[in-house]
Design a protein around this motif. Structure first.
Motif, PDB file in Angstrom:
ATOM      1  N   GLY A 195      12.620  -7.499  -2.114  1.00 34.89           N
ATOM      2  CA  GLY A 195      13.313  -6.092  -1.969  1.00 34.89           C
ATOM      3  C   GLY A 195      12.349  -5.285  -2.949  1.00 34.89           C
ATOM      4  N   VAL A 196      12.146  -5.649  -3.856  1.00 29.94           N
ATOM      5  CA  VAL A 196      11.240  -4.647  -5.044  1.00 29.94           C
ATOM      6  C   VAL A 196       9.870  -4.730  -4.450  1.00 29.94           C
ATOM      7  CG1 VAL A 196      10.308  -4.827  -7.255  1.00 29.94           C
ATOM      8  CG2 VAL A 196      12.823  -5.506  -7.086  1.00 29.94           C
ATOM      9  N   GLY A 197       9.429  -5.870  -3.790  1.00 30.71           N
ATOM     10  CA  GLY A 197       8.113  -5.793  -3.400  1.00 30.71           C
ATOM     11  C   GLY A 197       8.065  -4.886  -2.115  1.00 30.71           C
ATOM     12  N   PHE A 198       8.670  -4.700  -1.487  1.00 29.51           N
ATOM     13  CA  PHE A 198       8.501  -3.615  -0.474  1.00 29.51           C
ATOM     14  C   PHE A 198       9.227  -2.194  -0.649  1.00 29.51           C
ATOM     15  CE2 PHE A 198      12.043  -6.048   1.781  1.00 29.51           C
ATOM     16  CZ  PHE A 198      12.930  -5.175   1.998  1.00 29.51           C
ATOM     17  N   LEU A 199      10.070  -2.099  -1.573  1.00 28.95           N
ATOM     18  CA  LEU A 199      10.636  -0.940  -2.029  1.00 28.95           C
ATOM     19  C   LEU A 199       9.969  -0.230  -2.944  1.00 28.95           C
ATOM     20  CD1 LEU A 199      14.583  -1.876  -2.307  1.00 28.95           C
ATOM     21  CD2 LEU A 199      13.403  -0.433  -0.306  1.00 28.95           C
ATOM     22  N   GLY A 200       9.079  -0.776  -3.908  1.00 26.58           N
ATOM     23  CA  GLY A 200       8.064  -0.209  -4.799  1.00 26.58           C
ATOM     24  C   GLY A 200       7.477   0.881  -4.452  1.00 26.58           C
ATOM     25  N   PRO A 201       6.498   0.779  -3.376  1.00 24.72           N
ATOM     26  CA  PRO A 201       5.713   1.803  -3.002  1.00 24.72           C
ATOM     27  C   PRO A 201       6.572   3.017  -2.102  1.00 24.72           C
ATOM     28  CG  PRO A 201       4.840  -0.395  -2.240  1.00 24.72           C
ATOM     29  CD  PRO A 201       6.142  -0.586  -2.717  1.00 24.72           C
ATOM     30  N   LEU A 202       7.746   2.584  -1.744  1.00 26.27           N
ATOM     31  CA  LEU A 202       8.642   3.616  -1.119  1.00 26.27           C
ATOM     32  C   LEU A 202       9.317   4.550  -2.201  1.00 26.27           C
ATOM     33  CD1 LEU A 202      10.039   4.736   1.587  1.00 26.27           C
ATOM     34  CD2 LEU A 202      11.946   2.971   0.943  1.00 26.27           C
ATOM     35  N   LEU A 203       9.790   3.826  -3.256  1.00 22.77           N
ATOM     36  CA  LEU A 203      10.601   4.525  -4.225  1.00 22.77           C
ATOM     37  C   LEU A 203       9.767   5.172  -5.452  1.00 22.77           C
ATOM     38  CD1 LEU A 203      13.814   2.031  -4.671  1.00 22.77           C
ATOM     39  CD2 LEU A 203      13.664   4.324  -3.191  1.00 22.77           C
ATOM     40  N   GLY A 204       8.588   4.477  -5.286  1.00 16.80           N
ATOM     41  CA  GLY A 204       7.803   4.897  -6.596  1.00 16.80           C
ATOM     42  C   GLY A 204       6.972   5.868  -6.089  1.00 16.80           C
ATOM     43  N   PHE A 259      -0.687  -4.889  -0.185  1.00 13.62           N
ATOM     44  CA  PHE A 259      -0.539  -6.329  -0.078  1.00 13.62           C
ATOM     45  C   PHE A 259       0.822  -6.734  -0.463  1.00 13.62           C
ATOM     46  CE2 PHE A 259      -5.197  -6.212   0.077  1.00 13.62           C
ATOM     47  CZ  PHE A 259      -5.315  -6.877   1.327  1.00 13.62           C
ATOM     48  N   LEU A 260       1.411  -6.338  -1.597  1.00 11.68           N
ATOM     49  CA  LEU A 260       2.698  -6.799  -2.120  1.00 11.68           C
ATOM     50  C   LEU A 260       3.963  -6.171  -1.196  1.00 11.68           C
ATOM     51  CD1 LEU A 260       4.470  -8.015  -4.259  1.00 11.68           C
ATOM     52  CD2 LEU A 260       4.516  -5.686  -5.543  1.00 11.68           C
ATOM     53  N   ALA A 261       3.987  -5.106  -0.669  1.00 10.94           N
ATOM     54  CA  ALA A 261       4.882  -4.465   0.237  1.00 10.94           C
ATOM     55  C   ALA A 261       4.721  -5.287   1.432  1.00 10.94           C
ATOM     56  CB  ALA A 261       4.611  -3.010   0.444  1.00 10.94           C
ATOM     57  N   SER A 262       3.562  -5.392   2.029  1.00 16.26           N
ATOM     58  CA  SER A 262       3.654  -5.887   3.605  1.00 16.26           C
ATOM     59  C   SER A 262       3.922  -7.442   3.186  1.00 16.26           C
ATOM     60  CB  SER A 262       2.114  -5.726   3.964  1.00 16.26           C
ATOM     61  OG  SER A 262       1.206  -6.478   3.183  1.00 16.26           O
ATOM     62  N   SER A 263       3.441  -8.092   2.542  1.00 16.62           N
ATOM     63  CA  SER A 263       3.910  -9.605   2.395  1.00 16.62           C
ATOM     64  C   SER A 263       5.406  -9.890   2.203  1.00 16.62           C
ATOM     65  CB  SER A 263       3.043 -10.356   1.354  1.00 16.62           C
ATOM     66  OG  SER A 263       2.894  -9.543   0.068  1.00 16.62           O
ATOM     67  N   SER A 264       5.790  -8.985   1.170  1.00 10.54           N
ATOM     68  CA  SER A 264       7.336  -9.017   0.679  1.00 10.54           C
ATOM     69  C   SER A 264       8.116  -8.636   2.162  1.00 10.54           C
ATOM     70  CB  SER A 264       7.569  -8.198  -0.299  1.00 10.54           C
ATOM     71  OG  SER A 264       7.050  -8.543  -1.571  1.00 10.54           O
ATOM     72  N   LEU A 265       7.677  -7.804   2.918  1.00 11.03           N
ATOM     73  CA  LEU A 265       8.575  -7.501   3.835  1.00 11.03           C
ATOM     74  C   LEU A 265       8.468  -8.330   5.053  1.00 11.03           C
ATOM     75  CD1 LEU A 265      10.231  -5.303   5.504  1.00 11.03           C
ATOM     76  CD2 LEU A 265       7.990  -4.324   6.302  1.00 11.03           C
ATOM     77  N   LEU A 266       7.298  -9.066   5.388  1.00  9.13           N
ATOM     78  CA  LEU A 266       7.181 -10.004   6.394  1.00  9.13           C
ATOM     79  C   LEU A 266       7.811 -11.515   5.683  1.00  9.13           C
ATOM     80  CD1 LEU A 266       3.356  -9.745   7.343  1.00  9.13           C
ATOM     81  CD2 LEU A 266       5.528  -9.381   8.784  1.00  9.13           C
TER      82      LEU A 266
END
Length: 348
Positions: free
Chosen positions: A27-36, A118-125
């Motif tokens: 969750g932190v992986g793909f929320l980081g770019p969204l919330l930051g 890369f972190l967000a896409s891999s975490s979401l998948l």
């Protein structure tokens, strides 16, 4: 002493711990770019999981190890039927690990943005794939009476054996639930572990997303009638209320409990009735993988019991200690003034 039942409980516990701990990592992986909204805020999100993410993955090794050692037939059926998704999971875990570790190797906003992508896409998948795999545990695989997974008649030939299970209704529902649960769990963790605007955005996301997910869970409960789904809905509602009241620790505890309840319910969906089925066959009861039939020999179970008594408590104790060491909040702003706006967490 019924060793197969005991080791099934240990296996379920290891899988629950993995999904609870890695759930907020994803969750932190793909929320980081969204919330930051800035590089500093996205970096703060990454730092909340930076010291613990690799320790969380230890429970994946433990879960797979226990499943392989205690129930080799169950392990073989899962790996045979889900070979390609499992390979994809391993590759995505590697991508996520590289993104986390390499982000701090170069002080450049462009480099950080690439690692964050890369972190967000891999975490979401990963959240979606793991959710789909859990859905397959509920719907079952095309297992014959000989224990072999049957390949479908699709255009991909033998590859259909690994891909077709992911198109079933429970797998699709599991993928969606995996992403939503990871989002709520990650938001609750970020609101607990950060300060400033990032903390507030994560809290508001948890307030908004948890009731929506609880409503979906109630709809699934109405269709399936499983009490664990209703319990998860109640826990998610509690997480929303706690986040709204700024009780971040309670919100995170409630989201953790919701993930634990869902995962435990999936693994025991068919194990509490009749012959205790670990993995149902979509071709008929003759192909079901049962707890007794899949268990290792009594001598093997006794041997791993000796090893487990020594190793597993030590792993758990070390991880509790590491979380205690890295318990302080991460400032989401820059400079001393931004870090000092937030009060210290209760108890410190």
């Amino acid at each position: 002493m019924d060793l197969p039942v005991i080791w099934f409980g240990v296996a379920v516990l290891a899988w629950v711990l993995f999904f609870v701990l890695e759930g907020f990592d994803f969750g932190v992986g793909f929320l980081g770019p969204l919330l930051g909204r800035s590089d500093a805020e996205r970096g703060a999100a990454v730092r909340t999981v930076g010291p613990v993410w690799d320790g969380n993955e230890v429970w994946l090794v433990a879960a797979i190890g226990v499943t392989f050692a205690a129930f080799p037939d169950w392990y073989a059926a899962l790996l045979s039927g889900l070979y390609l998704p499992v390979v994809a999971v391993l590759l995505l875990l590697a991508v996520r690990g590289v993104a986390l570790e390499f982000r701090g190797k170069h002080d450049s906003a462009r480099w950080h943005a690439r690692c964050d992508a890369f972190l967000a896409s891999s975490s979401l998948l990963l959240a979606a794939l793991w959710g789909a795999v859990l859905g397959v545990l509920v719907q079952g695989l095309a297992l014959g009476a000989d224990g072999e997974v049957r390949a479908g008649d699709g255009a991909l030939g033998a590859l259909t054996r690994s891909l077709e299970p992911l198109t079933g209704p429970w797998a699709v529902l599991g993928a969606l639930a995996g992403v939503l649960l990871a989002a709520v769990h990650g938001a609750a963790f970020l609101s607990l572990r950060t300060t400033g605007v990032l903390r507030e955005r994560a809290r508001l996301l948890a307030v908004a997303a948890a009731p929506a997910l609880a409503t979906c869970a109630l709809a699934v409960f109405a269709a399936a009638g499983h009490p664990a789904v209703a319990a998860a809905a109640v826990l998610l509602a509690l997480a929303a209320v706690a986040a709204w009241r700024r009780a971040e620790a309670l919100a995170f505890a409630a989201s953790s409990a919701a993930v634990a309840v869902v995962v435990a319910a999936v693994f025991t969906a068919h194990a509490l009735d009749g012959p205790a089925v670990l993995l149902p066959s979509t071709l008929g009861a003759a192909g079901d993988v049962t707890l007794r039939g899949a268990a290792a020999s009594p001598a093997a179970l006794e041997l791993i019991s000796v090893v487990g008594v020594v190793v597993l408590p030590g792993v758990l104790a070390y991880q509790v200690w590491s979380y205690w060491v890295f318990r302080r909040r991460v400032a989401s702003g820059t400079g001393r003034r931004a870090a000092s706006r937030e009060p210290a967490p209760a108890g410190r």
